[in-house]
Design an enzyme around this catalytic site. Structure first.
Site: not given
Length: 389
Positions: A187, A189, A184
């Site tokens: 977004h 993070y 990931h």
């Protein structure tokens, strides 16, 4: 250049994603649901993922913690302890028993956390000491919302330890039976906090130029590829999404830089990654805006087409897709796979509903992040079976 799609392809056309033979192009997007009590997957998760599995279908798990301090939501699952690995086995087995494939999304939220989620109540880590603005609120364990605190910037000497956390979690995911993992990097993070120059204000080898800001991502990808193999690794990015203040002055150049680094890594290793997963700057297409718009529709289309064309491998797109927009993306060659989020929450049989143009259930946003193992989680209805005379 990546191969473009065939105009005869649809969301229901089979697709070969590296070593995985998928029966259709509709992917379950990773979505935080807060049902893993105390960070451990349970029977509710197994049922939830099994409900959304089709033979030959592809699922990506919710964001999964790589270390005790990597969470920013209550009751999200981890993959760093033996208890968690053993618990995930039951979830993965439920998916495999129905003929599906599932990747585990590896997640570190960085500054998008709170001392309540940190060991010993410490400060969250990031690329910076700048807090997320009051435009955003952190969901706390008691269900209330609070301000995001000031984070602690990682020292360069600490970064290899975080990279190791990703690698160990990837190994754990494979031990749990997952078919692969997704890194990931989107977004707002931790990885995105290094890549975006609206956040990253470092002056060391991890800040300044695009190559420096992408260094952390590249180290994570290289480490995980070395640990489990490129064919089991997907990467998610969102260069034009400003979620959690993750802005960049030149999203297109940032996205192309990431693609270039991944292409070079694939050439060096002689093996392709499973896919590149890009959130396009259109969260609003289904009427639910979760971040501000970045530029015009024309600019957004140019960004996605440029990344799609430049990336040498499977390209997955996400962000506000309806069935019609997904079909269009596949038929025009703008994506190989399309991931669906909120529509899949309320419609566990989304693929079947898409195929027969059935009416979709409406989702209840109030139940997205509760701990109820049934309500708003596994109680959404399926299509009634068609009776035959």
């Amino acid at each position: 250049m990546a191969a473009q799609g065939n105009s005869t392809d649809t969301l229901f056309s089979p697709y070969k994603m590296g070593r995985f033979d998928l029966s259709h192009r509709v992917v379950l997007a990773p979505m935080t649901r807060c049902r893993a009590l105390n960070g451990v997957p349970n029977a509710a998760l197994a049922e939830y993922y099994a409900q959304r599995t089709t033979p030959g279908g592809f699922l990506i798990s919710e964001g999964t913690m790589i270390s005790p301090g990597s969470a920013g939501f209550p009751h999200v699952p981890g993959i760093y302890s033996e208890e968690q690995v053993e618990a995930w086995k039951h979830v993965v087995e439920a998916v495999h028993s129905k003929g599906g494939f599932i990747f585990c999304q590896l997640w570190h939220v960085g500054r998008a956390s709170h001392p309540l989620y940190q060991p010993n109540g410490g400060s969250p880590i990031s690329s910076t000491d700048k807090a997320i603005s009051e435009r955003w609120r952190v969901l706390l364990p008691d269900g209330s919302h609070g301000k995001y605190p000031k984070p602690r910037p990682l020292h360069a000497s600490e970064i290899p330890r975080v990279v190791e956390d990703y690698c160990n979690s990837a190994i754990n995911a494979i031990r749990a039976g997952f078919d692969g993992i997704e890194i990931h990097g989107a977004h707002g993070y931790l990885i995105d906090q290094f890549m975006k120059n609206g956040i990253n204000d470092r002056t060391d080898q991890y800040g300044g130029s695009i190559d420096n800001r992408c260094r952390f991502l590249l180290q994570v990808v290289k480490g995980v590829v070395s640990a489990i193999g490129a064919s089991k690794v997907g990467v998610r990015i969102s260069p034009a999404i400003d979620h959690l203040d993750a802005t960049d002055s030149d999203p297109l150049s940032l996205g192309l830089a990431v693609v270039d680094l991944l292409n070079k890594l694939q050439n060096e290793t002689g093996s392709k990654l499973a896919y590149l997963h890009v959130t396009q700057p259109r969260y609003h297409a289904y009427g639910q805006t979760e971040s501000g718009r970045q530029g015009s529709d024309e600019e957004e289309a140019k960004l996605m087409k440029s990344l799609r064309t430049a990336y040498n491998g499977t390209f997955m797109s996400s962000g506000g897709f309806t069935k019609e927009l997904g079909l269009q993306a596949i038929q025009q060659g703008d994506a190989d796979l399309v991931s669906f989020g909120r529509l899949f929450i309320a419609n566990p049989d989304l693929v079947s509903r898409f195929k027969v143009d059935a009416k979709l259930n409406k989702y209840d946003r109030k139940t997205f992040y509760t701990q109820d193992p049934v309500v708003g989680y596994t109680d959404y209805s399926f299509l009634a079976p068609i009776s035959r005379l």
